[in-house]
Design a protein around this motif. Structure first.
Motif, PDB file in Angstrom:
ATOM      1  N   ASP A  96     -16.533  19.097  12.492  1.00 46.09           N
ATOM      2  CA  ASP A  96     -17.674  19.042  11.574  1.00 46.09           C
ATOM      3  C   ASP A  96     -18.942  18.597  12.304  1.00 46.09           C
ATOM      4  OD1 ASP A  96     -15.856  19.746   9.706  1.00 46.09           O
ATOM      5  OD2 ASP A  96     -15.641  17.754   8.820  1.00 46.09           O
ATOM      6  N   LYS A 129      -2.592  10.736   9.367  1.00 47.76           N
ATOM      7  CA  LYS A 129      -3.757  10.888   8.489  1.00 47.76           C
ATOM      8  C   LYS A 129      -5.036  10.534   9.230  1.00 47.76           C
ATOM      9  CE  LYS A 129      -1.269  10.406   4.204  1.00 47.76           C
ATOM     10  NZ  LYS A 129      -0.330   9.461   3.583  1.00 47.76           N
ATOM     11  N   LEU A 130      -4.957   9.469  10.031  1.00 49.68           N
ATOM     12  CA  LEU A 130      -6.136   9.045  10.796  1.00 49.68           C
ATOM     13  C   LEU A 130      -6.526  10.070  11.857  1.00 49.68           C
ATOM     14  CD1 LEU A 130      -8.223   6.907  11.781  1.00 49.68           C
ATOM     15  CD2 LEU A 130      -6.384   5.961  13.200  1.00 49.68           C
ATOM     16  N   THR A 131      -5.545  10.518  12.640  1.00 48.94           N
ATOM     17  CA  THR A 131      -5.873  11.428  13.752  1.00 48.94           C
ATOM     18  C   THR A 131      -6.368  12.791  13.251  1.00 48.94           C
ATOM     19  OG1 THR A 131      -3.534  12.041  13.913  1.00 48.94           O
ATOM     20  CG2 THR A 131      -4.323  10.348  15.419  1.00 48.94           C
ATOM     21  N   THR A 132      -5.827  13.249  12.122  1.00 43.99           N
ATOM     22  CA  THR A 132      -6.299  14.509  11.549  1.00 43.99           C
ATOM     23  C   THR A 132      -7.765  14.381  11.162  1.00 43.99           C
ATOM     24  OG1 THR A 132      -4.126  15.134  10.725  1.00 43.99           O
ATOM     25  CG2 THR A 132      -6.006  16.129   9.627  1.00 43.99           C
ATOM     26  N   ARG A 133      -8.071  13.283  10.500  1.00 45.89           N
ATOM     27  CA  ARG A 133      -9.444  13.052  10.051  1.00 45.89           C
ATOM     28  C   ARG A 133     -10.397  12.952  11.238  1.00 45.89           C
ATOM     29  NH1 ARG A 133     -12.101   8.120   8.322  1.00 45.89           N
ATOM     30  NH2 ARG A 133     -10.214   6.879   8.559  1.00 45.89           N
ATOM     31  N   LEU A 134     -10.007  12.211  12.278  1.00 43.30           N
ATOM     32  CA  LEU A 134     -10.875  12.037  13.449  1.00 43.30           C
ATOM     33  C   LEU A 134     -11.112  13.361  14.170  1.00 43.30           C
ATOM     34  CD1 LEU A 134      -9.454   8.733  14.986  1.00 43.30           C
ATOM     35  CD2 LEU A 134     -11.597   9.018  13.730  1.00 43.30           C
ATOM     36  N   ARG A 150     -10.901  16.386  13.030  1.00 41.18           N
ATOM     37  CA  ARG A 150     -11.676  17.366  12.263  1.00 41.18           C
ATOM     38  C   ARG A 150     -13.155  17.037  12.275  1.00 41.18           C
ATOM     39  NH1 ARG A 150      -7.795  18.535   7.163  1.00 41.18           N
ATOM     40  NH2 ARG A 150      -6.346  19.879   8.293  1.00 41.18           N
ATOM     41  N   LYS A 151     -13.449  15.740  12.322  1.00 38.95           N
ATOM     42  CA  LYS A 151     -14.843  15.328  12.161  1.00 38.95           C
ATOM     43  C   LYS A 151     -15.625  15.258  13.480  1.00 38.95           C
ATOM     44  CE  LYS A 151     -17.484  11.804   9.695  1.00 38.95           C
ATOM     45  NZ  LYS A 151     -17.370  10.568   8.902  1.00 38.95           N
ATOM     46  N   LYS A 192      -4.417  17.617  18.331  1.00 41.78           N
ATOM     47  CA  LYS A 192      -5.285  17.867  17.174  1.00 41.78           C
ATOM     48  C   LYS A 192      -6.742  18.103  17.584  1.00 41.78           C
ATOM     49  CE  LYS A 192      -2.384  15.484  13.866  1.00 41.78           C
ATOM     50  NZ  LYS A 192      -2.266  14.450  12.838  1.00 41.78           N
ATOM     51  N   ASN A 233      -8.828  21.603  16.947  1.00 41.47           N
ATOM     52  CA  ASN A 233     -10.086  21.590  16.207  1.00 41.47           C
ATOM     53  C   ASN A 233     -11.300  21.870  17.085  1.00 41.47           C
ATOM     54  OD1 ASN A 233      -9.630  20.716  13.238  1.00 41.47           O
ATOM     55  ND2 ASN A 233      -8.217  19.460  14.426  1.00 41.47           N
TER      56      ASN A 233
END
Ligand SMILES: [Zn+2]
Length: 295
Positions: free
Chosen positions: A43, A129-134, A136-137, A176, A180
């Protein structure tokens, strides 16, 4: 059916094989799946985030966000400890005397195994959950190689869990970030992320393990210890990019660089683009010096 295949009912995934195993009283099926992945970009491609992995919480981010441990983790850890004590009071196997374990010991050992697995699952789930969020962003994620201070600070159990967390968070972030279109940087294990002032760069000779606050004698900065560490990790990204453009750095390309007896893999710095994993050298230590030590 595997959820990943179910989600991709349009035919972009294909199951190659499946493996069934039992671990901690639970059955697991793992699928090897061939997937067509769309090209992705984070993102915020220019954004850098430093991640300091903790024990009382999952992680401290350089953005100032404290990521708490998963719910029920503390309760699960307490249960695990209690079961460990129960087990130690029962008659276990003895290799020297050939003594067979009692039925009670076997039952207690099985319960402890399940409790261990539950703690590991809870933590792993939180890390996912944390690593996916990091990934992606942020375009760049920076983590430590190993938390040496954390290892000294904690008793065996906490240390064991934290160690598992460090390698797991790195493993997850590596693939990840690559999925991404971002990159993961791993700080040199001797980089003093906790002892360095994130404000002025001054390095303290000593920071006692119980000191939760970092106070800089040089610039007067007062900051939470872990937040300071996460900011220092994030700052390494800029250094990595600068070092990567120099001719000196290029000499170390794809060679194992030994730093104080430890192996640090240094990737081709000139091509530190999206999807790459690299090792970041500590502040103040130039690439040149490291290479000199290597020969
Ligand atoms: Zn300072």
């Amino acid at each position: 059916m595997s959820p990943i295949v179910a989600r991709r009912a349009n035919g972009t995934a294909r199951i190659m094989s499946a493996t069934v195993r039992c671990n901690g009283g639970r059955w697991h099926v793992s699928f090897t799946v061939e997937v067509e992945r769309a090209e992705r970009t984070p993102d915020r491609p220019q954004s850098v985030v430093g991640v300091d992995v903790g024990i009382k919480y999952l992680a401290m981010l350089s953005t100032g966000e404290l990521v708490p441990n998963p719910r029920h983790l503390v309760a699960a850890q307490q249960r695990m400890r209690a079961l460990g004590r129960t087990l130690s009071r029962k008659t276990g196997p003895d290799r020297r005397t050939g003594l067979r374990p009692s039925k009670r010991w076997e039952r207690a050992a099985a319960r402890l195994g399940r409790a261990h697995a539950r703690v590991a699952h809870l933590r792993r789930d939180g890390l996912h959950k944390l690593t996916t969020r990091l990934a992606r962003k942020h375009g760049t994620v920076v983590v430590e190689d190993l938390n040496v201070t954390g290892m000294l600070r904690n008793r065996r159990l906490a240390r064991h869990i934290a160690d598992a967390g460090f390698s797991e968070i790195r493993r997850q972030l590596a693939y990840k970030t690559s999925w991404n279109g971002g990159r993961l940087l791993v700080a040199d294990r001797w980089y003093p992320s906790s002892k360095t002032c994130s404000g002025c760069g001054a390095v303290k000779a000593k920071l006692a393990l119980h000191e939760r606050e970092f106070t800089c004698e040089v610039c007067g900065l007062v900051i939470d210890r872990d937040r300071n560490a996460s900011l220092n990790l994030a700052a390494l990204a800029a250094e990595f990019d600068t070092a990567g453009s120099g001719p000196v750095a290029a000499r170390g390309a794809d060679r194992k660089t030994r730093v104080r007896g430890q192996v640090a893999v240094k990737r081709e710095p000139g091509t530190a683009t999206a999807g790459q994993t690299g090792t970041v050298l500590p502040q103040g230590r130039t690439i040149d010096r490291v290479l000199t030590k290597a020969h």
